[in-house]
Write a protein that holds these residues in place. Structure first.
Motif, short mmCIF file in Angstrom:
data_model
loop_
_atom_site.label_atom_id
_atom_site.label_comp_id
_atom_site.label_asym_id
_atom_site.label_seq_id
_atom_site.Cartn_x
_atom_site.Cartn_y
_atom_site.Cartn_z
N SER A 69 0.80 -1.22 0.00
CA SER A 69 0.00 0.00 0.00
C SER A 69 0.84 1.28 0.00
N VAL A 70 2.01 1.21 0.61
CA VAL A 70 2.84 2.42 0.71
C VAL A 70 4.07 2.33 -0.18
N GLY A 71 4.83 1.25 0.01
CA GLY A 71 6.09 1.14 -0.73
C GLY A 71 5.90 1.11 -2.24
N LEU A 72 5.07 0.21 -2.74
CA LEU A 72 4.88 0.10 -4.18
C LEU A 72 4.28 1.36 -4.79
N ARG A 73 3.38 2.00 -4.06
CA ARG A 73 2.76 3.22 -4.60
C ARG A 73 3.79 4.34 -4.76
N LEU A 74 4.60 4.53 -3.75
CA LEU A 74 5.59 5.61 -3.81
C LEU A 74 6.75 5.27 -4.75
N MET A 75 7.03 3.98 -4.92
CA MET A 75 8.12 3.57 -5.80
C MET A 75 7.66 3.39 -7.25
N GLY A 76 6.39 3.67 -7.53
CA GLY A 76 5.83 3.41 -8.85
C GLY A 76 6.62 4.02 -10.02
N PRO A 77 6.91 5.33 -10.00
CA PRO A 77 7.67 5.90 -11.13
C PRO A 77 9.05 5.25 -11.31
N GLY A 78 9.72 4.92 -10.21
CA GLY A 78 11.01 4.26 -10.33
C GLY A 78 10.88 2.85 -10.89
N LEU A 79 9.78 2.15 -10.54
CA LEU A 79 9.58 0.80 -11.07
C LEU A 79 9.31 0.81 -12.56
N VAL A 80 8.78 1.91 -13.08
CA VAL A 80 8.60 2.02 -14.53
C VAL A 80 9.95 1.95 -15.24
N THR A 81 10.94 2.63 -14.69
CA THR A 81 12.28 2.58 -15.26
C THR A 81 12.87 1.18 -15.17
N VAL A 82 12.70 0.54 -14.02
CA VAL A 82 13.21 -0.83 -13.86
C VAL A 82 12.53 -1.78 -14.85
N PHE A 83 11.21 -1.64 -15.00
CA PHE A 83 10.48 -2.50 -15.94
C PHE A 83 10.97 -2.27 -17.37
#
Length: 298
Positions: free
Chosen positions: A205-219
């Motif tokens: 609920s917190v970690g993945l939401r806030l890390m979302g833009p960074g995960l786009v780069t990783v993906f």
């Protein structure tokens, strides 16, 4: 008055010479940038031009002169009809490997990076340095051990044999650790714990939401790595219907050594294989802008 003029003239000359000096200093980086751009654009331009030529005109016309006789349309039609349209099967396989592998690898990287950034445990630094050392290992070194391990499990010549080694991405873990440390405040996690939220819920609920833009780069990085990966599927797979585009086009090129007409199909297939990656870059640009704006506000 004479004294002021005498002291100010050299300063004016130095100020006038400063832009020239800076301009000369910028010549070398600009030249390197132009050469790098040409190094990337010239092969791309050759692919674009060669894909417009028919089989008979590919080697009989000038290299960078495109053909206007609908050669690209005929090449796409011939490629689609080759062995019952197996090229599009290769395209679907690449989409499957890159999309599923990219999503799962991003989640694994997010969980691992979040844990390394937000939890203090014994051996954390050693574990992170060990993971980071995996970035230095080339894929050719890992291909044979991975093949031997998966062959023991009976996963060779299967899609799982291609996907499983792609799920662990050391560079993605490194990026997620840095991003989790910067984007996920400890105070917000403590507030969630006080409210009774568990660690798994805090991560989702917190970690993945806030890390979302960074995960786009990783993906995106993982998607491109899997899309362009050749060695691992080449070692793991033996069935033509499970090949990704890289291995499929290589097999087509190898057959083209005995049948020159297949070169046009290889070139056309190479051009078509680049288009999904370009579309992915364009579609994910807005997420990068959001990430940059968020970082600027912080």
């Amino acid at each position: 008055m004479t004294t002021v003029t005498g002291t100010s003239a050299p300063a004016l000359r130095r100020e006038a010479a400063t832009p020239v000096t800076r301009g000369r200093a910028a010549v070398l980086p600009t030249t390197a940038l132009v050469l790098g751009a040409l190094y990337c654009l010239v092969p791309t331009l050759w692919i674009l031009v060669a894909a417009t030529k028919s089989r008979t005109r590919l080697f009989s016309t000038d290299t960078y002169v495109p053909s206007l006789d609908l050669g690209l349309v005929h090449n796409v039609r011939d490629l689609s009809g080759y062995q019952g349209g197996i090229f599009w099967r290769w395209m679907l396989n690449s989409f499957f490997y890159a999309t599923v592998g990219g999503v799962l690898a991003s989640l694994v990287s997010a969980a691992t990076g979040y844990a390394l950034a937000k939890y203090a445990f014994r051996g954390r630094t050693l574990l992170f340095n060990t993971i980071l050392a995996g970035v230095l290992l080339p894929q050719i070194v890992l291909a044979v051990p991975q093949y031997l391990l998966l062959s023991k499990a009976g996963l060779t010549d299967s899609r799982f044999g291609v996907l499983l080694p792609q799920l662990f991405n050391p560079y993605g873990i490194y990026l997620c650790r840095i991003y989790a440390r910067a984007a996920v405040p400890d105070s917000l996690l403590e507030a969630g714990r006080i409210d009774g939220a568990g660690e798994a819920r805090l991560f989702v609920s917190v970690g993945l939401r806030l890390m979302g833009p960074g995960l786009v780069t990783v993906f995106l990085l993982q998607f491109i790595a899997i899309w362009n990966n050749f060695l691992l599927p080449y070692v793991m797979l033996t069935s033509d219907d499970k090949f990704p585009l890289t291995v499929g086009l290589y097999s087509l090129l190898r057959h083209g050594a005995a049948e020159a007409s297949l070169y046009s199909l290889v070139i056309t297939g190479t051009l078509l294989s680049v288009l999904p990656v370009i579309a992915l870059f364009l579609s994910l640009q807005r997420f990068w802008r959001i990430d940059l704006v968020t970082g600027a506000l912080k």
